[in-house]
Scaffold this active site. Structure first.
Site, PDB file in Angstrom:
ATOM      1  N   ASP A   1     -74.375  54.618  89.589  1.00  0.00           N
ATOM      2  CA  ASP A   1     -74.173  55.360  88.346  1.00  0.00           C
ATOM      3  C   ASP A   1     -73.297  54.546  87.401  1.00  0.00           C
ATOM      4  O   ASP A   1     -72.691  53.550  87.798  1.00  0.00           O
ATOM      5  CB  ASP A   1     -73.548  56.740  88.612  1.00  0.00           C
ATOM      6  CG  ASP A   1     -72.286  56.649  89.459  1.00  0.00           C
ATOM      7  OD1 ASP A   1     -71.422  55.793  89.178  1.00  0.00           O
ATOM      8  OD2 ASP A   1     -72.166  57.439  90.407  1.00  0.00           O
TER       9      ASP A   1
ATOM     10  N   LYS B   1     -78.740  57.713  85.539  1.00  0.00           N
ATOM     11  CA  LYS B   1     -79.380  59.017  85.735  1.00  0.00           C
ATOM     12  C   LYS B   1     -79.487  59.700  84.383  1.00  0.00           C
ATOM     13  O   LYS B   1     -78.521  59.746  83.625  1.00  0.00           O
ATOM     14  CB  LYS B   1     -78.531  59.901  86.648  1.00  0.00           C
ATOM     15  CG  LYS B   1     -78.777  59.673  88.115  1.00  0.00           C
ATOM     16  CD  LYS B   1     -78.220  60.784  88.965  1.00  0.00           C
ATOM     17  CE  LYS B   1     -76.727  60.700  89.104  1.00  0.00           C
ATOM     18  NZ  LYS B   1     -76.183  61.589  90.134  1.00  0.00           N
TER      19      LYS B   1
ATOM     20  N   ARG C   1     -80.976  63.288  82.417  1.00  0.00           N
ATOM     21  CA  ARG C   1     -81.610  64.607  82.456  1.00  0.00           C
ATOM     22  C   ARG C   1     -82.391  64.767  81.163  1.00  0.00           C
ATOM     23  O   ARG C   1     -81.831  64.613  80.078  1.00  0.00           O
ATOM     24  CB  ARG C   1     -80.562  65.702  82.568  1.00  0.00           C
ATOM     25  CG  ARG C   1     -79.963  65.796  83.952  1.00  0.00           C
ATOM     26  CD  ARG C   1     -79.132  67.062  84.110  1.00  0.00           C
ATOM     27  NE  ARG C   1     -78.689  67.205  85.485  1.00  0.00           N
ATOM     28  CZ  ARG C   1     -77.645  66.559  86.006  1.00  0.00           C
ATOM     29  NH1 ARG C   1     -76.944  65.745  85.265  1.00  0.00           N
ATOM     30  NH2 ARG C   1     -77.325  66.746  87.262  1.00  0.00           N
TER      31      ARG C   1
ATOM     32  N   ASP D   1     -70.719  52.289  96.593  1.00  0.00           N
ATOM     33  CA  ASP D   1     -70.142  53.539  96.088  1.00  0.00           C
ATOM     34  C   ASP D   1     -68.842  53.817  96.834  1.00  0.00           C
ATOM     35  O   ASP D   1     -68.553  53.160  97.836  1.00  0.00           O
ATOM     36  CB  ASP D   1     -71.136  54.690  96.279  1.00  0.00           C
ATOM     37  CG  ASP D   1     -71.026  55.754  95.179  1.00  0.00           C
ATOM     38  OD1 ASP D   1     -70.013  55.747  94.447  1.00  0.00           O
ATOM     39  OD2 ASP D   1     -71.936  56.590  95.064  1.00  0.00           O
TER      40      ASP D   1
ATOM     41  N   ASP E   1     -71.812  61.686 100.091  1.00  0.00           N
ATOM     42  CA  ASP E   1     -71.652  63.066 100.530  1.00  0.00           C
ATOM     43  C   ASP E   1     -72.965  63.578 101.121  1.00  0.00           C
ATOM     44  O   ASP E   1     -73.229  63.410 102.302  1.00  0.00           O
ATOM     45  CB  ASP E   1     -71.164  63.925  99.365  1.00  0.00           C
ATOM     46  CG  ASP E   1     -70.791  65.341  99.796  1.00  0.00           C
ATOM     47  OD1 ASP E   1     -70.829  65.641 101.000  1.00  0.00           O
ATOM     48  OD2 ASP E   1     -70.464  66.155  98.914  1.00  0.00           O
ATOM     49  N   THR E   2     -73.854  64.140 100.299  1.00  0.00           N
ATOM     50  CA  THR E   2     -75.137  64.629 100.815  1.00  0.00           C
ATOM     51  C   THR E   2     -76.199  63.535 100.769  1.00  0.00           C
ATOM     52  O   THR E   2     -77.329  63.743 101.191  1.00  0.00           O
ATOM     53  CB  THR E   2     -75.627  65.843 100.013  1.00  0.00           C
ATOM     54  OG1 THR E   2     -75.799  65.451  98.653  1.00  0.00           O
ATOM     55  CG2 THR E   2     -74.640  67.006 100.100  1.00  0.00           C
TER      56      THR E   2
ATOM     57  N   GLY F   1     -77.966  62.329  98.457  1.00  0.00           N
ATOM     58  CA  GLY F   1     -79.096  62.508  97.549  1.00  0.00           C
ATOM     59  C   GLY F   1     -79.228  61.375  96.549  1.00  0.00           C
ATOM     60  O   GLY F   1     -80.300  60.761  96.430  1.00  0.00           O
ATOM     61  N   THR F   2     -78.149  61.081  95.853  1.00  0.00           N
ATOM     62  CA  THR F   2     -78.170  60.037  94.820  1.00  0.00           C
ATOM     63  C   THR F   2     -78.477  58.670  95.411  1.00  0.00           C
ATOM     64  O   THR F   2     -79.317  57.939  94.896  1.00  0.00           O
ATOM     65  CB  THR F   2     -76.813  59.995  94.069  1.00  0.00           C
ATOM     66  OG1 THR F   2     -76.610  61.265  93.437  1.00  0.00           O
ATOM     67  CG2 THR F   2     -76.790  58.902  93.027  1.00  0.00           C
TER      68      THR F   2
END
Length: 183
Positions: free
Chosen positions: A33, A63, A65, A89, A93-94, A96-97
């Site tokens: 990012d 990213k 939107r 990074d 966490d999850t 996803g990115t």
């Protein structure tokens, strides 16, 4: 109240040793990012300095939107065709990115995609996402307790921060600075 001096120990140095000993082809350090570009640039400079590699690239994922409630599109800034990419990074966490970013890199012709983060939280679907992603190897530090699921994830490599902590304690005890650790 008394003030206590504090130093931030940058785990990136542990990752640099790991990746510097790989046979990287046209390495490119990727920020997932816009906010992580400084971290990626520092990682790139340290890797270049420590392992005497002078042609490391830098790329970034942006990213966007389209409008509220729509799925993000991810655009790559930089060229990764035929390159080994390392997404850098601070934490995963999850996942996803980082997994979406890996897909963008592979679709853009990346040879191999690695990921590195100091803290691998891997909450919720994180571990499974990495196991089923385009990431060839995801490298995290052991700053959090591991789990059996992580141990079984063949794409996950956990590096120890113990040598960094030991050297830090030694340097403080010997009244030496810490900046030499991060050169």
């Amino acid at each position: 109240s008394p003030r206590v001096p504090v130093d931030n120990l940058d785990g990136g140095i542990v990752g640099i040793n790991h990746f510097g000993n790989k046979d990287l082809v046209n390495p490119v350090i990727v920020s997932p990012d816009a906010g992580g570009v400084y971290r990626a640039k520092k990682f790139k400079e340290r890797l270049a300095h420590k392992f005497d590699i002078d042609d490391i690239g830098l790329a970034m994922i942006i990213k966007q939107r389209a409008r509220a409630g729509t799925v993000d599109t991810m655009d790559l800034v930089g060229d990764v065709k035929g390159c080994d990419c390392i997404i850098v990074d601070d934490m995963i966490d999850t996942a996803g990115t980082i997994c979406k970013a890996a897909k963008v890199l592979k679709n853009s012709g990346a040879r191999r995609v690695f990921a590195f983060a100091s803290h691998g939280l891997l909450s919720g679907p994180g571990n499974d996402r990495i196991a089923n992603s385009d990431i060839d190897e995801c490298v995290i530090l052991n700053t959090l307790p591991s789990t059996p699921q992580r141990t079984h994830n063949e794409k996950l490599t956990e590096l120890s921060v113990a040598p960094l902590l030991a050297q830090t304690i030694f340097n403080i005890h010997a009244k030496q600075g810490l900046s030499a650790l991060f050169k």
